[in-house]
Design a protein around this motif. Structure first.
Motif, PDB file in Angstrom:
ATOM      1  N   ASP A 156      25.080   9.770  12.159  1.00  0.00           N
ATOM      2  CA  ASP A 156      23.666  10.107  11.128  1.00  0.00           C
ATOM      3  C   ASP A 156      24.067   9.882   9.698  1.00  0.00           C
ATOM      4  OD1 ASP A 156      22.311  10.709  13.739  1.00  0.00           O
ATOM      5  OD2 ASP A 156      22.233  12.704  13.388  1.00  0.00           O
ATOM      6  N   SER A 157      22.932   9.514   8.861  1.00  0.00           N
ATOM      7  CA  SER A 157      23.283   9.268   7.461  1.00  0.00           C
ATOM      8  C   SER A 157      22.296  10.188   6.644  1.00  0.00           C
ATOM      9  CB  SER A 157      22.895   7.949   7.260  1.00  0.00           C
ATOM     10  OG  SER A 157      23.017   7.331   6.062  1.00  0.00           O
ATOM     11  N   PHE A 158      22.857  10.471   5.414  1.00  0.00           N
ATOM     12  CA  PHE A 158      22.434  11.222   4.424  1.00  0.00           C
ATOM     13  C   PHE A 158      22.479  10.401   3.116  1.00  0.00           C
ATOM     14  CE2 PHE A 158      22.070  14.279   0.811  1.00  0.00           C
ATOM     15  CZ  PHE A 158      20.819  14.865   1.401  1.00  0.00           C
ATOM     16  N   GLY A 159      21.372  10.011   2.546  1.00  0.00           N
ATOM     17  CA  GLY A 159      21.234   9.444   1.254  1.00  0.00           C
ATOM     18  C   GLY A 159      20.198   9.444   0.519  1.00  0.00           C
ATOM     19  N   TYR A 160      20.233   8.637  -0.553  1.00  0.00           N
ATOM     20  CA  TYR A 160      19.070   8.699  -1.302  1.00  0.00           C
ATOM     21  C   TYR A 160      18.168   7.377  -1.327  1.00  0.00           C
ATOM     22  CZ  TYR A 160      21.439   4.715  -3.935  1.00  0.00           C
ATOM     23  OH  TYR A 160      21.955   3.404  -4.370  1.00  0.00           O
ATOM     24  N   THR A 161      17.036   7.505  -1.933  1.00  0.00           N
ATOM     25  CA  THR A 161      15.725   6.639  -1.631  1.00  0.00           C
ATOM     26  C   THR A 161      15.361   6.324  -2.962  1.00  0.00           C
ATOM     27  OG1 THR A 161      15.300   7.274   0.499  1.00  0.00           O
ATOM     28  CG2 THR A 161      13.683   6.035  -0.376  1.00  0.00           C
ATOM     29  N   LEU A 162      14.957   5.066  -3.443  1.00  0.00           N
ATOM     30  CA  LEU A 162      14.172   4.657  -4.666  1.00  0.00           C
ATOM     31  C   LEU A 162      12.877   3.983  -3.987  1.00  0.00           C
ATOM     32  CD1 LEU A 162      16.940   3.380  -6.729  1.00  0.00           C
ATOM     33  CD2 LEU A 162      16.096   5.666  -6.723  1.00  0.00           C
ATOM     34  N   GLN A 163      11.831   4.310  -4.819  1.00  0.00           N
ATOM     35  CA  GLN A 163      10.489   3.875  -4.611  1.00  0.00           C
ATOM     36  C   GLN A 163       9.622   3.334  -5.739  1.00  0.00           C
ATOM     37  OE1 GLN A 163       8.064   6.979  -2.871  1.00  0.00           O
ATOM     38  NE2 GLN A 163       7.046   5.727  -1.567  1.00  0.00           N
ATOM     39  N   ALA A 164       8.720   2.259  -5.282  1.00  0.00           N
ATOM     40  CA  ALA A 164       7.647   1.897  -6.244  1.00  0.00           C
ATOM     41  C   ALA A 164       6.564   1.605  -5.388  1.00  0.00           C
ATOM     42  CB  ALA A 164       8.287   0.967  -7.061  1.00  0.00           C
ATOM     43  N   GLY A 165       5.482   1.484  -5.948  1.00  0.00           N
ATOM     44  CA  GLY A 165       4.181   1.010  -5.006  1.00  0.00           C
ATOM     45  C   GLY A 165       2.834   1.207  -6.192  1.00  0.00           C
ATOM     46  N   VAL A 166       1.739   0.689  -5.406  1.00  0.00           N
ATOM     47  CA  VAL A 166       0.583   0.974  -5.904  1.00  0.00           C
ATOM     48  C   VAL A 166      -0.538   1.114  -5.371  1.00  0.00           C
ATOM     49  CG1 VAL A 166       0.043  -1.602  -5.871  1.00  0.00           C
ATOM     50  CG2 VAL A 166      -0.952  -0.421  -7.741  1.00  0.00           C
ATOM     51  N   ASP A 167      -1.426   1.847  -5.520  1.00  0.00           N
ATOM     52  CA  ASP A 167      -2.945   2.266  -4.647  1.00  0.00           C
ATOM     53  C   ASP A 167      -3.956   1.616  -5.433  1.00  0.00           C
ATOM     54  OD1 ASP A 167      -1.498   3.996  -2.716  1.00  0.00           O
ATOM     55  OD2 ASP A 167      -1.774   5.572  -4.122  1.00  0.00           O
ATOM     56  N   ILE A 168      -4.975   0.849  -4.648  1.00  0.00           N
ATOM     57  CA  ILE A 168      -5.864  -0.029  -5.168  1.00  0.00           C
ATOM     58  C   ILE A 168      -7.053   0.399  -4.577  1.00  0.00           C
ATOM     59  CG2 ILE A 168      -7.018  -2.212  -5.746  1.00  0.00           C
ATOM     60  CD1 ILE A 168      -3.909  -3.324  -5.496  1.00  0.00           C
ATOM     61  N   ASP A 169      -8.330   1.056  -5.221  1.00  0.00           N
ATOM     62  CA  ASP A 169      -9.227   1.549  -4.541  1.00  0.00           C
ATOM     63  C   ASP A 169     -10.108   0.452  -3.892  1.00  0.00           C
ATOM     64  OD1 ASP A 169      -8.672   4.072  -5.420  1.00  0.00           O
ATOM     65  OD2 ASP A 169      -9.977   4.074  -7.099  1.00  0.00           O
ATOM     66  N   LEU A 170     -10.525   1.039  -2.817  1.00  0.00           N
ATOM     67  CA  LEU A 170     -11.569   0.160  -1.940  1.00  0.00           C
ATOM     68  C   LEU A 170     -12.929   0.780  -2.128  1.00  0.00           C
ATOM     69  CD1 LEU A 170      -9.407  -0.717   1.045  1.00  0.00           C
ATOM     70  CD2 LEU A 170      -9.745  -2.207  -0.941  1.00  0.00           C
ATOM     71  N   ASN A 171     -13.102   2.325  -2.076  1.00  0.00           N
ATOM     72  CA  ASN A 171     -14.121   3.035  -2.286  1.00  0.00           C
ATOM     73  C   ASN A 171     -13.713   4.373  -2.628  1.00  0.00           C
ATOM     74  OD1 ASN A 171     -13.674   4.334   0.139  1.00  0.00           O
ATOM     75  ND2 ASN A 171     -14.438   2.853   1.456  1.00  0.00           N
ATOM     76  N   GLU A 172     -14.743   5.283  -2.540  1.00  0.00           N
ATOM     77  CA  GLU A 172     -14.426   6.564  -3.248  1.00  0.00           C
ATOM     78  C   GLU A 172     -13.172   7.237  -2.503  1.00  0.00           C
ATOM     79  OE1 GLU A 172     -17.445   9.223  -3.840  1.00  0.00           O
ATOM     80  OE2 GLU A 172     -18.879   7.532  -4.623  1.00  0.00           O
ATOM     81  N   LYS A 173     -13.112   6.975  -1.181  1.00  0.00           N
ATOM     82  CA  LYS A 173     -11.975   7.592  -0.305  1.00  0.00           C
ATOM     83  C   LYS A 173     -10.776   6.971   0.303  1.00  0.00           C
ATOM     84  CE  LYS A 173     -13.819  11.909  -0.047  1.00  0.00           C
ATOM     85  NZ  LYS A 173     -13.064  13.111  -0.551  1.00  0.00           N
ATOM     86  N   MET A 174     -11.098   5.493   0.392  1.00  0.00           N
ATOM     87  CA  MET A 174     -10.176   4.833   0.858  1.00  0.00           C
ATOM     88  C   MET A 174      -9.573   3.720  -0.245  1.00  0.00           C
ATOM     89  SD  MET A 174     -10.698   2.314   4.132  1.00  0.00           S
ATOM     90  CE  MET A 174     -12.003   1.297   3.692  1.00  0.00           C
ATOM     91  N   PHE A 175      -8.006   3.342  -0.304  1.00  0.00           N
ATOM     92  CA  PHE A 175      -7.571   2.451  -1.042  1.00  0.00           C
ATOM     93  C   PHE A 175      -6.558   1.701  -0.092  1.00  0.00           C
ATOM     94  CE2 PHE A 175      -5.438   6.992  -1.049  1.00  0.00           C
ATOM     95  CZ  PHE A 175      -4.545   6.578  -0.720  1.00  0.00           C
ATOM     96  N   LEU A 176      -6.225   0.390  -0.904  1.00  0.00           N
ATOM     97  CA  LEU A 176      -5.149  -0.456  -0.337  1.00  0.00           C
ATOM     98  C   LEU A 176      -3.773   0.282  -0.901  1.00  0.00           C
ATOM     99  CD1 LEU A 176      -4.222  -3.064   1.020  1.00  0.00           C
ATOM    100  CD2 LEU A 176      -4.736  -3.949  -1.320  1.00  0.00           C
ATOM    101  N   ASN A 177      -2.723   0.120  -0.225  1.00  0.00           N
ATOM    102  CA  ASN A 177      -1.389   0.428  -0.664  1.00  0.00           C
ATOM    103  C   ASN A 177      -0.284  -0.407  -0.388  1.00  0.00           C
ATOM    104  OD1 ASN A 177       1.321   1.909   0.471  1.00  0.00           O
ATOM    105  ND2 ASN A 177       0.704   2.816  -1.422  1.00  0.00           N
ATOM    106  N   LEU A 178       0.298  -0.821  -1.420  1.00  0.00           N
ATOM    107  CA  LEU A 178       1.578  -1.696  -1.190  1.00  0.00           C
ATOM    108  C   LEU A 178       2.641  -0.981  -1.836  1.00  0.00           C
ATOM    109  CD1 LEU A 178       0.146  -4.729  -3.130  1.00  0.00           C
ATOM    110  CD2 LEU A 178      -0.021  -4.451  -0.848  1.00  0.00           C
ATOM    111  N   ASP A 179       3.982  -1.094  -1.067  1.00  0.00           N
ATOM    112  CA  ASP A 179       4.922  -0.032  -1.176  1.00  0.00           C
ATOM    113  C   ASP A 179       6.237  -0.816  -0.939  1.00  0.00           C
ATOM    114  OD1 ASP A 179       5.614   3.215  -1.458  1.00  0.00           O
ATOM    115  OD2 ASP A 179       6.858   2.013  -0.183  1.00  0.00           O
ATOM    116  N   VAL A 180       7.306  -0.387  -1.719  1.00  0.00           N
ATOM    117  CA  VAL A 180       8.578  -0.874  -1.620  1.00  0.00           C
ATOM    118  C   VAL A 180       9.591   0.121  -1.762  1.00  0.00           C
ATOM    119  CG1 VAL A 180       9.185  -1.963  -4.037  1.00  0.00           C
ATOM    120  CG2 VAL A 180      10.248  -2.689  -1.967  1.00  0.00           C
ATOM    121  N   LYS A 181      10.661   0.328  -0.826  1.00  0.00           N
ATOM    122  CA  LYS A 181      11.621   1.344  -1.174  1.00  0.00           C
ATOM    123  C   LYS A 181      13.135   0.775  -0.864  1.00  0.00           C
ATOM    124  CE  LYS A 181       8.829   4.644   1.350  1.00  0.00           C
ATOM    125  NZ  LYS A 181       8.008   3.593   2.070  1.00  0.00           N
ATOM    126  N   TYR A 182      14.169   1.372  -1.483  1.00  0.00           N
ATOM    127  CA  TYR A 182      15.408   1.041  -1.162  1.00  0.00           C
ATOM    128  C   TYR A 182      16.167   2.370  -0.498  1.00  0.00           C
ATOM    129  CZ  TYR A 182      20.408   0.188  -1.603  1.00  0.00           C
ATOM    130  OH  TYR A 182      21.793   0.167  -1.588  1.00  0.00           O
TER     131      TYR A 182
END
Length: 217
Positions: A156-182
């Motif tokens: 098993d492995s233990f390590g760090y994670t880096l992340q960047a992303g964006v949420d883009i509204d579709l309506n009041e409750k729902m949104f599109l998400n784009l995400d990338v992690k290392y």
């Protein structure tokens, strides 16, 4: 003239979309399709296969994540997914398209900073920790045919994670998400064939790119 009216109508509709507005105390739930693309490197499989290396295949799977907004700008995200990968021969083992296969369960917790929490487009960055569990690992038929019955284990492995992303509204409750992690992910693979044991140190270090839909509760 009609085209102008259509463009004006589309812009008016977009302007009328109410932002989902992630704020303190909210839960954000996202479902994504992810591509897990290892940027792997490895040492040789020793002592039996000098000059060899091990590669790791890509995988596409669904993923679910949960974010709790600690403040309007700061959220904690738990990411849950499992993917299957093949260990592939390189160097003197390049004749093996598959040495072994394994399932990977990498629960990941990140602390995120969300920019523009009241905007319709809300980028974020994050950093955190990852614990990876390798399970259902087994030698390929080709490897067993070549060297005999082989038991494969991966630490098993233990390590760090880096992340960047964006949420883009579709309506009041729902949104599109784009995400990338290392994800920093390292393991030692052990292949036991009879009384002989071969080991290889593998740095998997995948980039995980995802796209999906999220909901605010």
């Amino acid at each position: 003239m009609k085209t102008t009216h259509v463009v004006i109508g589309v812009l008016a509709c977009a302007a009328g979309v109410q932002p989902a507005i992630a704020k303190e105390g909210d839960f954000l739930v996202r479902g994504r399709a992810i591509l897990v693309a290892p940027t792997e490197s490895s040492g040789p499989v020793t002592p039996g296969f000098p000059g060899s290396e091990v590669g790791v295949s890509n995988s596409v799977m669904p993923e679910v994540d949960f974010t709790y907004m600690l403040t309007d700008n700061v959220g904690a995200e738990l990411i849950l997914a499992t993917t299957k990968h093949d260990a592939q021969g390189r160097g003197t083992l390049s004749g093996f398209d598959e040495l072994a296969s394994t399932w990977v369960l990498p629960p990941t917790l990140t602390l995120q900073y969300h920019f523009a929490p009241e905007g319709k487009v809300r980028p974020y960055v994050g950093a955190g920790v990852n614990y990876t569990i390798f399970y259902s690992t087994k030698a390929s038929d080709a490897l067993v045919t070549a060297i005999g019955a082989t038991d494969v284990k991966m630490d098993d492995s233990f390590g760090y994670t880096l992340q960047a992303g964006v949420d883009i509204d579709l309506n009041e409750k729902m949104f599109l998400n784009l995400d990338v992690k290392y994800i920093d992910m390292d393991t030692t693979a052990r292949l036991r064939t009879g009384a002989a044991t071969n080991t290889a140190r593998i740095s998997i270090d995948p980039i995980v790119a995802g796209v999906g839909i999220g909901f605010r509760f």
